[in-house]
Design a protein around this motif. Structure first.
Motif, short mmCIF file in Angstrom:
data_model
loop_
_atom_site.label_atom_id
_atom_site.label_comp_id
_atom_site.label_asym_id
_atom_site.label_seq_id
_atom_site.Cartn_x
_atom_site.Cartn_y
_atom_site.Cartn_z
N ALA A 40 0.83 -1.21 0.00
CA ALA A 40 0.00 0.00 0.00
C ALA A 40 0.86 1.25 0.00
O ALA A 40 0.53 2.25 -0.67
CB ALA A 40 -0.94 0.00 1.20
N ILE A 44 0.47 4.37 -2.42
CA ILE A 44 0.05 5.66 -1.87
C ILE A 44 1.21 6.66 -1.83
O ILE A 44 1.01 7.86 -2.03
CB ILE A 44 -0.56 5.46 -0.46
CG1 ILE A 44 -1.81 4.60 -0.57
CG2 ILE A 44 -0.86 6.79 0.21
CD1 ILE A 44 -2.31 4.07 0.74
N SER A 46 3.06 7.94 0.67
CA SER A 46 2.88 8.99 1.66
C SER A 46 3.71 8.68 2.90
O SER A 46 3.51 7.64 3.53
CB SER A 46 1.40 9.09 2.05
OG SER A 46 1.24 9.83 3.23
N PHE A 49 1.42 7.96 5.79
CA PHE A 49 0.87 6.60 5.77
C PHE A 49 1.90 5.63 6.35
O PHE A 49 1.56 4.78 7.17
CB PHE A 49 0.50 6.18 4.35
CG PHE A 49 -0.01 4.77 4.26
CD1 PHE A 49 -1.34 4.48 4.49
CD2 PHE A 49 0.86 3.72 3.98
CE1 PHE A 49 -1.81 3.17 4.43
CE2 PHE A 49 0.40 2.41 3.92
CZ PHE A 49 -0.93 2.14 4.15
N ILE A 96 -5.31 7.08 8.06
CA ILE A 96 -6.51 7.67 7.46
C ILE A 96 -6.26 9.12 7.08
O ILE A 96 -6.63 9.57 6.00
CB ILE A 96 -7.71 7.53 8.42
CG1 ILE A 96 -8.12 6.06 8.53
CG2 ILE A 96 -8.88 8.39 7.97
CD1 ILE A 96 -9.07 5.75 9.67
N SER A 98 -3.50 10.39 6.26
CA SER A 98 -2.62 10.42 5.09
C SER A 98 -3.42 10.37 3.79
O SER A 98 -3.01 10.96 2.80
CB SER A 98 -1.61 9.26 5.14
OG SER A 98 -2.19 8.03 4.77
N PHE A 99 -4.55 9.68 3.81
CA PHE A 99 -5.41 9.64 2.62
C PHE A 99 -5.99 11.02 2.34
O PHE A 99 -6.05 11.46 1.21
CB PHE A 99 -6.55 8.63 2.78
CG PHE A 99 -6.08 7.20 2.79
CD1 PHE A 99 -5.37 6.66 1.73
CD2 PHE A 99 -6.36 6.38 3.86
CE1 PHE A 99 -4.94 5.35 1.73
CE2 PHE A 99 -5.95 5.06 3.87
CZ PHE A 99 -5.24 4.55 2.81
N PHE A 103 -4.78 13.23 -0.91
CA PHE A 103 -5.86 12.87 -1.82
C PHE A 103 -5.58 13.29 -3.26
O PHE A 103 -5.86 12.55 -4.19
CB PHE A 103 -7.19 13.47 -1.35
CG PHE A 103 -8.38 12.88 -2.06
CD1 PHE A 103 -8.83 11.62 -1.74
CD2 PHE A 103 -9.01 13.59 -3.07
CE1 PHE A 103 -9.90 11.06 -2.41
CE2 PHE A 103 -10.09 13.04 -3.74
CZ PHE A 103 -10.54 11.77 -3.40
N VAL A 106 -2.79 10.96 -5.27
CA VAL A 106 -3.04 9.54 -5.53
C VAL A 106 -4.31 9.41 -6.36
O VAL A 106 -5.31 10.08 -6.10
CB VAL A 106 -3.21 8.76 -4.19
CG1 VAL A 106 -3.50 7.30 -4.46
CG2 VAL A 106 -1.97 8.90 -3.33
N PHE A 108 -7.09 7.80 -6.55
CA PHE A 108 -8.00 6.91 -5.81
C PHE A 108 -9.10 6.31 -6.67
O PHE A 108 -9.43 5.13 -6.49
CB PHE A 108 -8.58 7.62 -4.59
CG PHE A 108 -7.59 7.77 -3.46
CD1 PHE A 108 -7.15 6.67 -2.75
CD2 PHE A 108 -7.09 9.02 -3.12
CE1 PHE A 108 -6.23 6.80 -1.72
CE2 PHE A 108 -6.18 9.16 -2.10
CZ PHE A 108 -5.74 8.04 -1.40
#
Length: 171
Positions: A40, A44, A46, A49, A96, A98-99, A103, A106, A108
């Motif tokens: 992941a 991602i 990050s 993350f 979370i 980090s998402f 945003f 990435v 998504f």
């Protein structure tokens, strides 16, 4: 096995029926969670993350170490047990966040569309179902009960292995 039993793990109580085999099985979901976080993390990209994942991974490893101490030394080092209730939520919260923070960097929608394809969707459904069961186990199962521990560890292992396999399809 219900939470109404008075056998919950406390700082003054040492579980008596854990085994080294249970400790080894307890390490399986930690390993696969770590592998999933590596995959992941590659998707991602990050640092936030990675930080959250590292906190969760270390917390899981410490919990396994606690269980080994219980088995080998017959000793309950309470901070090693209780830390998971603090560190895991913090680690997951950072993951979370980090998402939300990353945003824009990435893709998504593409990741989501690839995740819902067959066969990876099956692995993600198994993983999510296992995580929902693990959440219910906090309330329903006695953490000091040997049978409950086996149910938790087998469920968690299947769940983490499933997430890992699902994530491999996204690379």
């Amino acid at each position: 096995m219900s939470s109404s039993s008075g056998n919950r793990i406390t700082k003054d109580r040492v579980p008596e029926n854990f085994s080294l085999l249970l400790c080894i099985v307890d390490f399986v979901p930690v390993i696969f969670f770590g592998l999933s976080c590596v995959v992941a993390g590659r998707i991602i990209r990050s640092p936030l993350f990675v930080l959250g994942a590292a906190i969760c991974l270390v917390s899981g490893a410490i919990k396994v170490f606690w269980k080994i101490l219980v088995v080998v030394k017959k000793k309950n080092v309470w901070p090693l047990f209780i830390q998971m209730r603090i560190a895991m939520p913090i680690g997951f919260l950072i993951m979370i966040v980090s998402f939300a923070v990353g945003f824009g960097s990435v893709d998504f929608p593409t990741i989501f569309h690839r995740a819902i394809l067959f066969p990876q969707i099956v692995f993600f459904i198994i993983g999510l179902t296992g995580m929902a069961l693990m959440c219910s186990f906090v309330v329903l199962l006695d953490s000091s009960d040997l049978r409950a521990n086996w149910v938790e560890q087998i469920t968690n292992s299947i769940s983490q292995i499933s997430f890992f396999v699902g994530l491999l399809f996204l690379l």
